[in-house]
Design a protein around this motif. Structure first.
Motif, short mmCIF file in Angstrom:
data_model
loop_
_atom_site.label_atom_id
_atom_site.label_comp_id
_atom_site.label_asym_id
_atom_site.label_seq_id
_atom_site.Cartn_x
_atom_site.Cartn_y
_atom_site.Cartn_z
N GLY A 133 -2.81 -1.73 5.62
CA GLY A 133 -2.47 -2.15 7.09
C GLY A 133 -3.21 -1.28 7.79
O GLY A 133 -3.03 -1.08 9.43
N LEU A 134 -3.95 -0.15 7.33
CA LEU A 134 -5.21 0.64 8.28
C LEU A 134 -5.97 -0.61 9.68
O LEU A 134 -6.15 -0.92 10.17
CB LEU A 134 -5.87 1.51 8.08
N LEU A 150 6.99 1.68 11.88
CA LEU A 150 8.03 1.55 10.67
C LEU A 150 9.57 2.30 10.63
O LEU A 150 9.42 3.58 10.15
CB LEU A 150 7.59 2.15 8.79
N ASP A 151 10.56 1.71 11.88
CA ASP A 151 11.69 2.54 11.75
C ASP A 151 12.34 2.57 11.20
O ASP A 151 12.44 2.38 9.65
CB ASP A 151 12.65 2.51 13.02
N GLY A 207 0.38 2.31 6.89
CA GLY A 207 -1.52 1.99 7.77
C GLY A 207 -1.39 2.00 8.97
O GLY A 207 -1.47 2.32 10.08
N VAL A 208 -0.37 0.68 9.43
CA VAL A 208 -0.20 0.11 10.66
C VAL A 208 0.10 1.28 11.61
O VAL A 208 -0.01 1.45 13.06
CB VAL A 208 0.57 -0.92 11.15
N SER A 209 1.41 1.81 10.92
CA SER A 209 2.11 3.05 11.75
C SER A 209 0.64 4.38 11.68
O SER A 209 1.65 5.74 13.16
CB SER A 209 3.63 3.55 11.78
N THR A 210 0.15 4.91 10.93
CA THR A 210 -1.41 5.50 10.71
C THR A 210 -1.54 5.36 12.28
O THR A 210 -1.97 6.46 12.84
CB THR A 210 -1.63 5.96 9.88
N LEU A 216 5.43 14.46 11.83
CA LEU A 216 4.81 13.14 11.52
C LEU A 216 4.02 13.28 11.19
O LEU A 216 3.04 12.43 10.29
CB LEU A 216 4.96 12.00 12.41
N THR A 217 2.85 14.11 12.21
CA THR A 217 1.51 14.13 11.51
C THR A 217 0.95 14.83 10.18
O THR A 217 0.17 14.32 8.97
CB THR A 217 0.45 14.61 12.82
N ALA A 218 1.56 15.55 10.05
CA ALA A 218 1.52 16.14 8.70
C ALA A 218 2.30 15.59 7.39
O ALA A 218 1.59 15.72 6.63
CB ALA A 218 2.38 17.68 8.98
N ILE A 219 3.36 14.69 7.58
CA ILE A 219 4.19 13.79 7.14
C ILE A 219 3.13 12.94 6.34
O ILE A 219 2.35 12.48 5.51
CB ILE A 219 5.19 13.83 7.28
#
Length: 601
Positions: free
Chosen positions: A25-26, A42-43, A285-288, A365-368
Motif C-alpha cells: 500500500g505504501l 479508506l473511508d 498504506g495508501v492513506s498513510t 489520525l497521525t497518532a492512530i
C-alpha cells in the motif's frame, strides 16, 4: 506479491503477511502521489459496509464454539472491562501530555482525549487474525485475544458515539452515564438477538433446498449480510450480529446442504475474507501516504507508550481476578502473549476518519496510524520469536477422532451427573439442558429428513467422512470410497446387504447409539429420597426409632441411685435385658434397659 511471499519461506517466517500488504500500500500510494493523482481513501462507509463483513463472517461461521463458550467469562472481562480501562487510561494520559506540551496542544479538551482513547484502545480483529493464524498459537490464547477483538466492538462503538455527543454538548451528567451503560447493553444484546433471528431463518430456509442445490450457498451469504445490515440500520452492533448469525446457522445448514455446497461456502468465505483483508491493509498504506498529517512528537510518543502500559496493566489486573474463578489458570507466559497480542488496525483508523474535519482530527489520525504501524510491524514481527523463545504451547496439527469425541462426550456426561448430584447448576448443567432442548424441538424444525434424529456420534462421523473425502479429492486421489456406517462385507463373498436391511441397521443404531442420560430418579443434597434398601441404616429413621423406644420403656426405668448396683432383671420370657446408653446432644441420659425384642422392633 502474496504468491511470492508464501513461496519464499525465509520471508514468511520473519515478516507477517499484513506487514507485506501495508508495504505494498505504501508503494501504491507513493506511485499515485508521484503521478499527482488523488489517492483513494479508506473511508468508514467502504470499510464497515463492504470490507469488514466478509472477515467477520468467516471468523464467526468457523468459530470454535466449545473453547469460545468455555472461556466466555474471561473474554467478556477483557472485552468490556479491559476496553473501558484502556479507553479512560489512554484518554487521561493523553490529556495530561497535552497539558505538559503547553500552547501547541491547548485546544485539546478532556472529552476529545477520551474520544481518542476509545478509538485507539480497541483490539482489531483483522490484525489479530492476520498475525495469530500465521504463528498457529495455542487455541486458548487465540480464542481469548480474537474473542476480545470481536466483542469489544460493542464497547468501542457505543463509547465512540457517546463521547462524540458529549463533546458536542460540552457537559456530562450522571443520567448521561447511566443511559450510556444501558445503551451498551442494548447495542450488544440487540445485535446478538438480530443475528440469532437471521441465523434461524437461514437454517429453516436451507431445509427446503434439496431440489435446488445450486442456490444453497447463496442463502448463507444473504442472511448473514442481511443480519449485519439490519443491525447497522438500528445502530446495533453489526459484528455481534454477524457472529451470532454464523454460529447459530452453521450446524443446521451443514446438516441440510450437500457436500459440494459446503465446499463452496467454505472456500468462497476464505477467498472473500482474504481479498477484504488484502484491500484493508493496502488502503492503510495508501492513506498513510495520502495524508494529511499533523505530527507532534509529544502526542504520538505518549499515545504509543500509554497504549502499551494500559494493555499490560489491564491484562495483569484482570487475570488476577479471572484466575480465582478458573480451573485452568492463565500462566505468566500466556498473560504476556495476551498483552502483547493486542494489535490495532483498520477499525481504529475508520473510526478516526469519521471525526469532524479539523486540525485535531489530523493529529488524532497521525497518532492512530503510528500506533497501527507500531503494533503490526514491531509486535507482529516479534511475536513469533517470542512465542518460540518462551516455549508457548502451539496449536495441535491433528484433527479430532472418534475416540476423542467419545471420551469428550463421556466426560461431559460425567460432569453433568456430578453437578446434578451436588445440586449445583453450573455451565455443564445448562449446556446439557440446551442440548436436550435442541435435540427435542429445534432440530425437528430446522433439519430435514432423518438427520434431525441422528445421534451426535453418527453426525460427527459423517463430518469426518466428508472432510476425508474432500482431502482425497484435493490431493488428486482417484477411486476413493469414503467409509460408511454400513456393515463391512468382504468383496470375496459376493454378498450384498439389501437396502431394506441397511435402513433397519441405521434405524437400530440411531435408536440405541449414545442413549446416555436416561430420565432416571434424580436427587440433590437438599432433597434426598429414601432408598428402601437403606431405610434400616438411615440416620433419620434411627432417631425416630430411638425416640419411640425411649417412650415405650419409660415405665421400666429404675431410680438413678440403683443403677449399677442391681443385676439386670429378666423379662417374662426369661431373656436378659441389655443396658444401653442414650445420647442426645452429647449429653448422656439415664441408663435404660431394652429387651432384644424392643431393639429388633
Amino acid at each position: 506479491m502474496k504468491l511470492g511471499f508464501h513461496v519464499i519461506p525465509r520471508v514468511s517466517r520473519v515478516v507477517p503477511e499484513s506487514c507485506l500488504l501495508i508495504f505494498v500500500g505504501l508503494l501504491v500510494g507513493g506511485v499515485i502521489k508521484a503521478v499527482r493523482r488523488t489517492a483513494p481513501v479508506l473511508d468508514a462507509e467502504l470499510f464497515f459496509l463492504y470490507l469488514l463483513p466478509p472477515i467477520i463472517l468467516d471468523a464467526g461461521y468457523f468459530l470454535p464454539v466449545r473453547p469460545f463458550a468455555e472461556n466466555l467469562g474471561a473474554i467478556l472481562a477483557f472485552a468490556v472491562a479491559g476496553t473501558l480501562w484502556n479507553a479512560f487510561f489512554v484518554g487521561g494520559g493523553v490529556y495530561a501530555a497535552c497539558r505538559l506540551e503547553g500552547e501547541r496542544l491547548a485546544d485539546v479538551d478532556p472529552l476529545s482525549c477520551l474520544l481518542f482513547g476509545s478509538i485507539v484502545s480497541a483490539v482489531d480483529p483483522v490484525a489479530v487474525l492476520a498475525v495469530f493464524e500465521e504463528i498457529r498459537i495455542d487455541e486458548l490464547l487465540h480464542v481469548l485475544v480474537f474473542g476480545e477483538s470481536l466483542l469489544n466492538d460493542a464497547v468501542t462503538v457505543v463509547l465512540y458515539h457517546l463521547l462524540e455527543e458529549f463533546s458536542h454538548a460540552g457537559a456530562v451528567t450522571a443520567t448521561d452515564a447511566l443511559l450510556g451503560a444501558l445503551c451498551f447493553l442494548a447495542v450488544s444484546c440487540g445485535g446478538v438477538l438480530v443475528g440469532v433471528v437471521y441465523g434461524l431463518l437461514g437454517a429453516f430456509t436451507s431445509r427446503f433446498t434439496s431440489r435446488t442445490r445450486v442456490i444453497e450457498p447463496l442463502f448463507v451469504f444473504l442472511y448473514s449480510y442481511m443480519a449485519y445490515l439490519s443491525a447497522e440500520v438500528f445502530r446495533l452492533s453489526g459484528i455481534m450480529s454477524l457472529i451470532a448469525c454464523g454460529v447459530v446457522m452453521r450446524p443446521y445448514v451443514e446438516a441440510n446442504i450437500s457436500h459440494k455446497s459446503y465446499t463452496t461456502v467454505k472456500y468462497f468465505l476464505k477467498m472473500w475474507s482474504s481479498v477484504s483483508e488484502t484491500l484493508i491493509f493496502i488502503f492503510l498504506g495508501v492513506s498513510t501516504v495520502a495524508g494529511p498529517h499533523a505530527w507532534n512528537w509529544t502526542f504520538v510518543a505518549a499515545t504509543v507508550l500509554l497504549c502499551l502500559v494500559s494493555r499490560v496493566l489491564g491484562v495483569v489486573g484482570l487475570t488476577l481476578l479471572i484466575n480465582k474463578f478458573r480451573m485452568v489458570k492463565l500462566s505468566k507466559k500466556e498473560q504476556f502473549i495476551v498483552a502483547y497480542g493486542g494489535l490495532r488496525g483498520a477499525v481504529a483508523f475508520s473510526l478516526g476518519f469519521l471525526l469532524t474535519d479539523s486540525e485535531i482530527k489530523h493529529l488524532f489520525l497521525t497518532a492512530i496510524i503510528t500506533v497501527i504501524f507500531f503494533t503490526v510491524f514491531v509486535q507482529g514481527m516479534t511475536i513469533r520469536p517470542l512465542v518460540e523463545l518462551l516455549e508457548v504451547k502451539k496449536k495441535r496439527e491433528c484433527d479430532g477422532s472418534i475416540n476423542e469425541e467419545i471420551h469428550t462426550q463421556f466426560l461431559d456426561h460425567l460432569l453433568v451427573g456430578i453437578e446434578d448430584i451436588c445440586g449445583h447448576y453450573g455451565h455443564h448443567h445448562w449446556k446439557d439442558k440446551l442440548s436436550r432442548f435442541n435435540e427435542a424441538y429445534v432440530k425437528k424444525w430446522l433439519i430435514a429428513g432423518d438427520r434431525s434424529s441422528e445421534p451426535q456420534l453418527l453426525s460427527f462421523y459423517n463430518k469426518m467422512e466428508m472432510k476425508q473425502a474432500m482431502m482425497m479429492v484435493e490431493s488428486g486421489g482417484g477411486g476413493f470410497k469414503p467409509p460408511s456406517v454400513e456393515p463391512n462385507i468382504e468383496a470375496g463373498r459376493g454378498t450384498r446387504v439389501s437396502d431394506r436391511r441397511q435402513k433397519e441397521i441405521r434405524k437400530m443404531l440411531q435408536a440405541n447409539v449414545q442413549k446416555n442420560r436416561q430420565r432416571l430418579r434424580s436427587y440433590s443434597r437438599h432433597d434426598l429420597m429414601l432408598d428402601p434398601f437403606e431405610d434400616d441404616v438411615s440416620e433419620v429413621r434411627f432417631r425416630k426409632q430411638q425416640v419411640a423406644m425411649e417412650r415405650r420403656v419409660s415405665a421400666h426405668q429404675r431410680p438413678e441411685k440403683q443403677i449399677g448396683s442391681l443385676p439386670p432383671p429378666k423379662s417374662d420370657a426369661g431373656d436378659w435385658l441389655s443396658p444401653v446408653r442414650c445420647h442426645s446432644d452429647n449429653v448422656v441420659s439415664n441408663v435404660t434397659y431394652f429387651s432384644k425384642y424392643d431393639l429388633e422392633a
